[in-house]
Design an enzyme around this catalytic site. Structure first.
Site, short mmCIF file in Angstrom:
data_model
loop_
_atom_site.label_atom_id
_atom_site.label_comp_id
_atom_site.label_asym_id
_atom_site.label_seq_id
_atom_site.Cartn_x
_atom_site.Cartn_y
_atom_site.Cartn_z
N ILE A 1 0.84 -1.20 0.00
CA ILE A 1 0.00 0.00 0.00
C ILE A 1 0.88 1.25 0.00
O ILE A 1 1.87 1.33 0.71
CB ILE A 1 -0.92 0.01 1.24
CG1 ILE A 1 -1.95 -1.13 1.14
CG2 ILE A 1 -1.62 1.35 1.41
CD1 ILE A 1 -3.00 -0.93 0.08
N LEU B 1 2.40 1.56 -6.78
CA LEU B 1 2.09 0.46 -7.68
C LEU B 1 0.59 0.32 -7.94
O LEU B 1 0.10 -0.73 -8.32
CB LEU B 1 2.65 -0.85 -7.14
CG LEU B 1 4.18 -0.92 -7.01
CD1 LEU B 1 4.62 -2.26 -6.44
CD2 LEU B 1 4.85 -0.67 -8.34
N GLY B 2 -0.13 1.40 -7.73
CA GLY B 2 -1.54 1.42 -8.09
C GLY B 2 -2.44 0.65 -7.16
O GLY B 2 -3.48 0.14 -7.58
N SER C 1 -4.42 1.73 -4.76
CA SER C 1 -5.75 2.33 -4.59
C SER C 1 -6.63 2.06 -5.80
O SER C 1 -7.82 1.77 -5.67
CB SER C 1 -5.63 3.84 -4.34
OG SER C 1 -5.14 4.51 -5.49
N ASP D 1 -4.43 4.88 -13.96
CA ASP D 1 -4.32 3.76 -13.03
C ASP D 1 -5.53 2.83 -13.11
O ASP D 1 -5.39 1.60 -13.16
CB ASP D 1 -4.18 4.27 -11.59
CG ASP D 1 -2.80 4.84 -11.31
OD1 ASP D 1 -2.08 5.15 -12.28
OD2 ASP D 1 -2.45 4.98 -10.13
#
Length: 322
Positions: A102, A106-107, A109, A152
């Site tokens: 988190i 690295l996306g 969310s 994203d």
């Protein structure tokens, strides 16, 4: 009723921050995923929990509030926004599992948003396709962050390696980038919303200086598109390094990220740069060769992952999404 969906994380290769202002970007789904399972609650309360992250919270879906039972569920704002908009407020349990750090850039969310929406729509028997899912996921991220690119959420939805044009059209590369990458990430998490606002503030104060930087990042992205199409690995790595210098000038770099960038290059990476919004999080190192050496070198001081691109986007168990 049980509904399970998963979505991949992503690497932004080129275009961070500039994409917010209409410039193109290139990103790819990686072989690290988020999985959401939704079940009917046995109590009168809705629960959001994750054993991987060590938290559990009781949700008030009507008012977008929560009570934490354990841990700090930093991703919870996205969950509450989704449930406020699309849930009927009946009591459910949302279980999150993931192998993406988190706040690492690295996306996570976007992957959580896409997989939660897909699982929730499926739970309620709602008809949807990937285009609709990507659109609604982008709306959620924009609401939570204040401003967000569709990049994203598009990658997490569709998978593969994509180019997002200035007109917000998505083009999927037909050829694969045949190389491994090493991700280096710190325990200091990045805050996408905060960093986007910081760059916007800098841009407002020094528009004559910052506007050309944003434009240059867009030009680098176009050059990288050509490099990928022609499998020009040398050019690709050089462009990553140039892009990193421009991101540094926007104030999104940190001492920890910079250290990993230069450790990766010294160990033999062809290129290395921040991935994501910066301010913490991750760097990516392009490693057609020396992958193991780069991985070991970064691991001496920080955390590292070996990743590859994945063509798989969002997946809903027992349901095909077009």
């Amino acid at each position: 009723m049980e509904s399970i969906a998963s979505a991949p994380g992503k690497m932004i290769l080129f275009g961070e921050h500039a994409v917010v202002y209409g410039e193109p970007a290139i990103a790819g789904a990686v072989n690290k995923r988020v999985t959401i399972k939704i079940t009917k609650s046995s109590t009168n309360s809705s629960i959001f929990k994750s054993d991987d992250l060590g938290f559990e919270a009781e949700l008030n879906t009507r008012n977008k509030r929560y009570i934490s039972n354990r841990g700090k569920p930093g991703i919870i704002k996205y969950i509450l926004e989704i449930l406020f908009r699309f849930h009927d407020h009946s009591p459910i349990v949302i279980d999150l599992s993931l192998d993406i750090p988190i706040g690492s850039g690295l996306g996570s969310s976007a992957a959580v948003t896409v997989s939660t929406l897909a699982a929730l729509f499926n739970y309620h028997g709602k008809k949807f396709n990937k285009n609709y899912l990507a659109k609604k996921a982008h709306e959620i991220e924009s609401s939570v962050q204040g401003i967000a690119s569709p990049l994203d959420t598009s990658v997490s939805t569709f998978g593969g390696l994509i180019y997002l044009s200035r007109e917000k059209k998505i083009f999927k590369f037909t050829n694969k980038l045949q190389s491994s990458f090493v991700i280096g990430y710190t325990l200091k998490r990045g805050n996408t919303g905060k960093m986007v606002k910081s760059v916007r503030s800098l841009k407002n104060r020094y528009s004559k200086i910052v506007d050309p930087i944003i434009t240059s990042i867009g030009e680098i992205t176009d050059e990288a598109k050509f490099a990928i199409a022609h499998n020009n690995q040398s050019k690709f790595g050089e462009l990553m390094n140039i892009n990193q210098g421009l991101l540094d000038s926007l104030g999104v770099n940190t001492k920890e990220l910079s250290r990993m960038v230069y450790i990766a290059r010294k160990a033999g990476a062809h290129g290395s740069k921040i991935t994501g919004s910066g301010g913490g999080g991750s760097i990516i190192a392009f490693c057609p060769t020396n992958e193991e050496k780069v991985f070991r070198s970064i691991s001496k001081y920080d955390n590292a992952l070996k990743v590859r691109f994945s063509n798989e986007g969002v997946i809903v168990q027992n349901r095909k999404i077009l």
